[in-house]
Structures are given as C-alpha cells and as structure tokens.
Design a protein around this motif. Structure first.
Motif, PDB file in Angstrom:
ATOM      1  N   ALA A  68      30.967  -7.458  77.967  1.00  0.00           N
ATOM      2  CA  ALA A  68      31.307  -8.806  78.738  1.00  0.00           C
ATOM      3  C   ALA A  68      32.500  -8.414  79.321  1.00  0.00           C
ATOM      4  CB  ALA A  68      31.546  -9.881  77.653  1.00  0.00           C
ATOM      5  N   LEU A  69      33.676  -7.578  78.843  1.00  0.00           N
ATOM      6  CA  LEU A  69      34.730  -7.247  79.580  1.00  0.00           C
ATOM      7  C   LEU A  69      34.460  -6.387  80.882  1.00  0.00           C
ATOM      8  CD1 LEU A  69      37.662  -7.115  79.651  1.00  0.00           C
ATOM      9  CD2 LEU A  69      37.801  -5.371  78.135  1.00  0.00           C
ATOM     10  N   TRP A  70      33.334  -5.344  80.627  1.00  0.00           N
ATOM     11  CA  TRP A  70      32.929  -4.559  81.832  1.00  0.00           C
ATOM     12  C   TRP A  70      32.589  -5.427  82.864  1.00  0.00           C
ATOM     13  CZ3 TRP A  70      32.889   0.510  82.411  1.00  0.00           C
ATOM     14  CH2 TRP A  70      32.218   1.131  83.373  1.00  0.00           C
ATOM     15  N   PHE A  71      31.435  -6.393  82.803  1.00  0.00           N
ATOM     16  CA  PHE A  71      31.205  -7.241  83.708  1.00  0.00           C
ATOM     17  C   PHE A  71      32.116  -8.018  84.131  1.00  0.00           C
ATOM     18  CE2 PHE A  71      26.716  -6.680  81.981  1.00  0.00           C
ATOM     19  CZ  PHE A  71      26.088  -6.288  83.326  1.00  0.00           C
ATOM     20  N   SER A  72      32.991  -8.698  83.579  1.00  0.00           N
ATOM     21  CA  SER A  72      34.162  -9.361  83.863  1.00  0.00           C
ATOM     22  C   SER A  72      35.091  -8.594  85.094  1.00  0.00           C
ATOM     23  CB  SER A  72      35.026  -9.868  82.682  1.00  0.00           C
ATOM     24  OG  SER A  72      34.349 -10.889  82.051  1.00  0.00           O
ATOM     25  N   LEU A 130      33.158 -16.073  78.374  1.00  0.00           N
ATOM     26  CA  LEU A 130      32.747 -15.946  76.980  1.00  0.00           C
ATOM     27  C   LEU A 130      32.586 -16.928  76.151  1.00  0.00           C
ATOM     28  CD1 LEU A 130      32.518 -13.286  75.095  1.00  0.00           C
ATOM     29  CD2 LEU A 130      34.798 -13.639  74.363  1.00  0.00           C
ATOM     30  N   GLY A 131      33.548 -18.137  76.506  1.00  0.00           N
ATOM     31  CA  GLY A 131      33.320 -19.384  75.799  1.00  0.00           C
ATOM     32  C   GLY A 131      32.210 -20.128  76.236  1.00  0.00           C
ATOM     33  N   GLY A 132      31.960 -19.893  77.470  1.00  0.00           N
ATOM     34  CA  GLY A 132      30.775 -20.719  78.265  1.00  0.00           C
ATOM     35  C   GLY A 132      29.407 -20.065  77.593  1.00  0.00           C
ATOM     36  N   TYR A 133      29.496 -18.725  77.554  1.00  0.00           N
ATOM     37  CA  TYR A 133      28.379 -17.887  76.913  1.00  0.00           C
ATOM     38  C   TYR A 133      28.137 -18.433  75.503  1.00  0.00           C
ATOM     39  CZ  TYR A 133      25.808 -14.004  74.784  1.00  0.00           C
ATOM     40  OH  TYR A 133      25.124 -13.024  74.321  1.00  0.00           O
ATOM     41  N   GLN A 185      31.229 -22.686  91.086  1.00  0.00           N
ATOM     42  CA  GLN A 185      30.256 -22.849  89.892  1.00  0.00           C
ATOM     43  C   GLN A 185      29.372 -21.729  89.988  1.00  0.00           C
ATOM     44  OE1 GLN A 185      30.896 -25.215  92.213  1.00  0.00           O
ATOM     45  NE2 GLN A 185      31.999 -26.718  91.273  1.00  0.00           N
ATOM     46  N   SER A 186      28.790 -21.320  90.924  1.00  0.00           N
ATOM     47  CA  SER A 186      27.893 -20.076  90.627  1.00  0.00           C
ATOM     48  C   SER A 186      28.590 -18.820  90.302  1.00  0.00           C
ATOM     49  CB  SER A 186      26.815 -19.992  91.934  1.00  0.00           C
ATOM     50  OG  SER A 186      28.002 -19.402  93.052  1.00  0.00           O
ATOM     51  N   ALA A 187      29.760 -18.857  90.507  1.00  0.00           N
ATOM     52  CA  ALA A 187      30.671 -17.739  90.212  1.00  0.00           C
ATOM     53  C   ALA A 187      30.605 -17.522  88.687  1.00  0.00           C
ATOM     54  CB  ALA A 187      32.065 -17.684  91.012  1.00  0.00           C
ATOM     55  N   GLY A 188      30.967 -18.548  88.280  1.00  0.00           N
ATOM     56  CA  GLY A 188      30.949 -18.710  86.609  1.00  0.00           C
ATOM     57  C   GLY A 188      29.656 -18.506  85.895  1.00  0.00           C
ATOM     58  N   TYR A 189      28.686 -18.993  86.566  1.00  0.00           N
ATOM     59  CA  TYR A 189      27.461 -18.847  85.999  1.00  0.00           C
ATOM     60  C   TYR A 189      26.731 -17.502  86.208  1.00  0.00           C
ATOM     61  CZ  TYR A 189      26.786 -23.705  84.540  1.00  0.00           C
ATOM     62  OH  TYR A 189      27.009 -25.245  84.028  1.00  0.00           O
ATOM     63  N   ALA A 190      27.099 -16.811  87.319  1.00  0.00           N
ATOM     64  CA  ALA A 190      26.747 -15.448  87.362  1.00  0.00           C
ATOM     65  C   ALA A 190      27.137 -14.517  86.311  1.00  0.00           C
ATOM     66  CB  ALA A 190      27.452 -14.859  88.991  1.00  0.00           C
ATOM     67  N   LEU A 191      28.510 -14.645  86.147  1.00  0.00           N
ATOM     68  CA  LEU A 191      28.994 -14.030  84.911  1.00  0.00           C
ATOM     69  C   LEU A 191      28.675 -14.224  83.659  1.00  0.00           C
ATOM     70  CD1 LEU A 191      32.757 -13.470  85.791  1.00  0.00           C
ATOM     71  CD2 LEU A 191      31.088 -11.873  85.991  1.00  0.00           C
ATOM     72  N   ARG A 192      28.251 -15.717  83.382  1.00  0.00           N
ATOM     73  CA  ARG A 192      27.567 -15.973  82.000  1.00  0.00           C
ATOM     74  C   ARG A 192      26.280 -15.153  81.859  1.00  0.00           C
ATOM     75  NH1 ARG A 192      27.584 -22.393  80.912  1.00  0.00           N
ATOM     76  NH2 ARG A 192      29.836 -21.847  81.163  1.00  0.00           N
ATOM     77  N   TYR A 193      25.489 -15.551  82.953  1.00  0.00           N
ATOM     78  CA  TYR A 193      24.035 -14.817  82.748  1.00  0.00           C
ATOM     79  C   TYR A 193      24.142 -13.192  82.767  1.00  0.00           C
ATOM     80  CZ  TYR A 193      21.294 -19.105  82.942  1.00  0.00           C
ATOM     81  OH  TYR A 193      21.123 -20.111  82.726  1.00  0.00           O
TER      82      TYR A 193
END
Length: 504
Positions: free
Chosen positions: A356-360, A285-288, A126-134
């Motif tokens: 967003a793509l760069w951070f992904s 991207l959807g979560g953001y 979960q924290s992995a997903g939120y890390a990218l979202r922030y």
C-alpha cells in the motif's frame, strides 16, 4: 538426477510441447488459450471472487482461533530465519518484481479508466482516490491470503507431520495412500505447469522492463535482440546463484532486494510530493478497509457492457492462484518454527501495508504529476510502453538518472531471485519434496524457464503463455479448497497448546 519422479518427466514433456506450440504457431496458441480463459472468466468469475474472499476469511478465522497457537514444526522449535530475512523472502517470492512493474502503471490506468461500478468521472480527483484504492485491493489482503493458504498447509504437513514437501502430500488426511498414485501425480503436474509458465512469462515481462530502463538511461533501442541478451546474462547469474542454495544466493539477493526497494521508495517519497503521498496513503488505506467487503463481491452484473471486473479483479485473482503453488511452496520452506497465528499475520499484514505504501509513493507521485502538475505520464506510457513509466516518473526529480539506474538493478535483482526461487521450488516438486534439490535438477528447470521466456519473446507468444498459466488457476482453486478441508481435518486432531502465562 536419481530422485526424479514421474512428475518431472510429464512436466518437462508438457513444457516442451507448449514451447514448440508457441514458436510454431503463436497466433493459434493465443487464440486457443484466450478462448478458454475467456470462457472461464465469463462463466466462473463468481467462483474466483467467492474463492479468493473465502480464502481470506479462512486465514482470518485461524488467526483468532485456538489453532493459531500451533507451531509449524515441533512445539518447542524456533524459526529458522529472523524476521528481516523471513520478510525479505516473502517480499521477493510474492510479488516484488510485479510491484516495480505496476507501481506507476496500474494507478494510472485506473485514474483514466475507473471501475464503472464506482460511477465517477475519469481523470478527476475522485478517480485519483479510487485508482489507488483498487491498486491496494488487487495487491493487498486477497493475494497474500491465497498464498498463505497454500504455504500454511504445506508447512504444517511438512514440518509438523513429516510428510513430503509436495502439494499432493497435503491430501493424505483425505486420500490416504492414494496421494502416491495418479491423483497425486496430477496435482503435482498442475503445480509445476502453473509455476513454469507463470514464472517464465513474468521473466519475459521483467526483461522488457529492464530493456526499457536501459533504453531510457542509455538511448539504446529496446529491441527483441537486447531483451534476449538480457535473458542470457540474467540466466547465467541466477543459475550461478541457484548452485549456492537457499541460505546463500537467495538469502543474500532477497535482502539486497529489500534494501534497494526501500532506498528507491524513500527517494521518491522525499523528492516527490511527500505530503500528498502520505495523505493519499492514510486516506486510501481507510477507504480500502471500509470498502473491502463491497469490492470483494463486485461483479458488475447489471452492467452487461462492462468487462472491467473480468479484465482486472478476476484476472488478478486467477493470476495469484496460478502463482500460489510456486510462492506457497517457497514461503512454506522458509517458515519452519512459526506459529500459525504469527505466520498468517506476517504473510498477510506486513506485505499488504508495504504494498500500500509502495503504490501510494509511486502511483501517488504519477497521479500528482499528471493531475496537479500537468505532466503527461499516461502519454509516455502509451507511446513508449508501460515498462518505461517508472523511469519517466523518477527522472522528473533530482538524481533521477541515478535512481533509474538503481531501479534497473532492483528489477534485475528481483528477476534473478524469482527465477532462482522458482528453480528451487520446481526442484522440490519434481524430487518428491526434497528440501535441498540436486543442482542438476535446478539447472534443468532454470534452462527450461529461460528458454521458454526467450523463444516466446521472439515468437510473440508470451501473453498467450501467461493466459495458459492462468487457465491452470481454475483447477488449482478447487485443489486449494480441498487443501483447506484436509488441513482442518488434521487440525481437529491436534492437542491445542495452552496459552502462555505471563508473570504480573
């Protein structure tokens, strides 16, 4: 040097005073600026959140309003630059070097220390997903909306109304001739202050990352001496570039930056966990988009022990506002002939998706290495500094050494272009908005920027100077609010162009 204004003299004096302070007593500079910045973020964090979100709402309104059809220039004028060149200017001036520096580091920090408001476990899926979202949140729509407010206002008044290309000129509908007095000078000095110290500190941190890359590639210790040599070499290169003007040096380097960045990103995308990266990009991207409103107003009000929002979101919003005079002036300069709608979509949407793509790619790969493959990326960051994280990640794959070398070239190229762009902007702001500032003026500001970065690297005062730059964001955020009021007052007087009719 005949076109110098009082803004030039006042700004140079203030710059030299801060440099001397940082050299003579860096601890005192850090303590004083830190206390002021701490007070501002503690007491006015809400203001930064409301301001940044308000700027985003304003530019979205303009996109869908009839004002979007108005051109930044005469209504029949065509853009000075094609899309590729324009986007390369935006990317380079806006945050290119920052993406390279933080592409791995920020998601890793959020992975280990997620926002308390999310109530999720550290180092979990979960924290992995939120890390990218922030990371998306901090480098996405909000910062580019901040830039676009300043850039749009300056471009509108300069190219459509024919005013001087300085920030104070945008207040003519509100202040009339008073923009040429003390108020206008004060506004422009704040602009120069934020630009000089914001760019100087970024050059200092960029130097540290170039040194980290050289150390990683060739086994040379990343000492202060090495970093000073890097500053001297890069200063010579960007001063050489600055003498060639906007359409030669900066234009060529900006396109070079884009090509190198895409090469580096595609390498890691296809060498790394491609499916994981693209899945992360799509889902995050959807979560953001889904969580944008909630994150925009999150303050952790009821968690008195947490300083996460102040340390990350509020810090970033203040930092982007502090950079807005520099980036906004530069983007305005290269945006003649675009409609307001085209301008806003180009400035906000394209860089946000690319970021967003760069951070992904970079953050997602680092998280995959850490969480799935058990490779201690965070341990390397803690031991050798976050400036080494990018190179460590690249060298986990084939041709990693070559790509690390490309990364050093990319950082150096961004370094040169940012400094070159800054000397151009500082030249404009201190010569009453000259579209082509004298080389002698750009030379002076180039030396001041590099000298500031070098002496404060030696004295250990870079972080204090960064804080000083961010302090300038508070009054400039207020200036931006009045810029919007002035712009809307002018737009209401416009005759809105009719919609283009297409043949069936």
């Amino acid at each position: 040097m005949k076109k110098l204004t009082p803004v030039f003299m006042i700004s140079v004096i203030i710059s030299l005073a801060f440099i001397l302070w940082g050299v003579i007593n860096p601890e005192n500079l850090e303590a004083v600026t830190g206390e002021i910045q701490g007070f501002i973020t503690d007491q006015f964090g809400w203001f930064y959140l409301l301001a940044a979100t308000g700027f985003l709402a304003f530019v979205i309104f303009l996109v869908f309003s009839p004002y979007g059809r108005i051109k930044l220039g005469k209504q029949d004028e065509e853009p000075d630059y094609n899309y590729i060149t324009w986007f390369s200017f935006l990317f380079t001036a806006g945050m290119g070097i920052g993406l390279v520096f933080w592409g791995v580091s920020e998601p890793m920090y959020h992975f280990y220390e997620p926002a308390p408001s999310e109530n999720i476990e550290s180092q979990s899926i979960q924290s992995a997903g939120y890390a990218l979202r922030y990371a998306f949140f901090h480098w996405g729509l909000h910062p580019w909306a901040i830039y676009s407010v300043v850039a749009l206002t300056l471009a509108y008044f300069k190219f459509r109304k024919g005013t001087a290309g300085v920030v104070s000129a945008a207040f003519e509908p509100l202040l009339g001739d008073r923009v040429n007095g003390v108020i206008g000078t004060t506004i422009n000095v704040i602009v120069v202050f934020a630009t000089v110290f914001g760019v100087a500190t970024s050059l200092g941190f960029g130097t540290a990352q170039i040194g980290g890359g050289i150390s990683n590639l060739f086994g040379i210790d990343n000492t202060t001496g090495l970093q000073v040599i890097i500053i001297i070499v890069v200063t010579f290169l960007y001063m050489l570039s600055s003498q060639t003007g906007l359409d030669v040096g900066i234009r060529i380097l900006s396109k070079t930056n884009i090509y190198l960045a895409i090469i580096l990103m595609l390498f890691l995308l296809f060498s790394g966990p491609t499916n994981f990266i693209m899945n992360s990009f799509t889902q995050t991207l959807g979560g953001y988009a889904q969580s944008l409103v909630r994150m925009s107003f999150q303050l952790d009000t009821f968690n008195m022990e947490s300083t996460w929002v102040e340390d990350w979101t509020i810090f970033y919003w203040a930092w982007w506002i502090a950079w807005a005079p520099f980036v906004g002036t530069f983007i305005a300069r290269v945006s003649r002939g675009r409609t307001i709608r085209e301008f806003i979509i180009g400035v906000i949407a394209v860089p946000t998706i690319f970021g967003a793509l760069w951070f992904s790619v970079f953050g997602g790969t680092a998280i995959h290495l850490e969480y799935i493959q058990g490779i201690d990326v965070m341990g390397v960051m803690e031991e050798f500094g976050m400036e080494t994280a990018l190179f460590f990640v690249l060298q986990q794959y084939n041709f990693g050494w070559i790509m690390s070398f490309v990364a050093v070239l990319l950082i150096a190229s961004f370094f040169i272009t940012s400094a070159d762009s800054a000397t151009f902007v500082l030249g404009m702001q201190t010569t009453n908005g000259s579209m082509n500032p004298a080389n002698s003026v750009k030379f002076v500001w180039g030396i001041i920027q590099s000298a500031t970065a070098a002496v404060l690297l030696l004295a250990g005062g870079l972080e204090a100077l960064q804080t000083a730059s961010i302090i300038a964001a508070f009054p400039f955020a207020i200036i931006m609010i009045f810029m919007i009021i002035s712009l809307m007052k002018a737009l209401r007087r416009e005759t809105i162009p009719e919609r283009k009719k297409y043949k069936k």
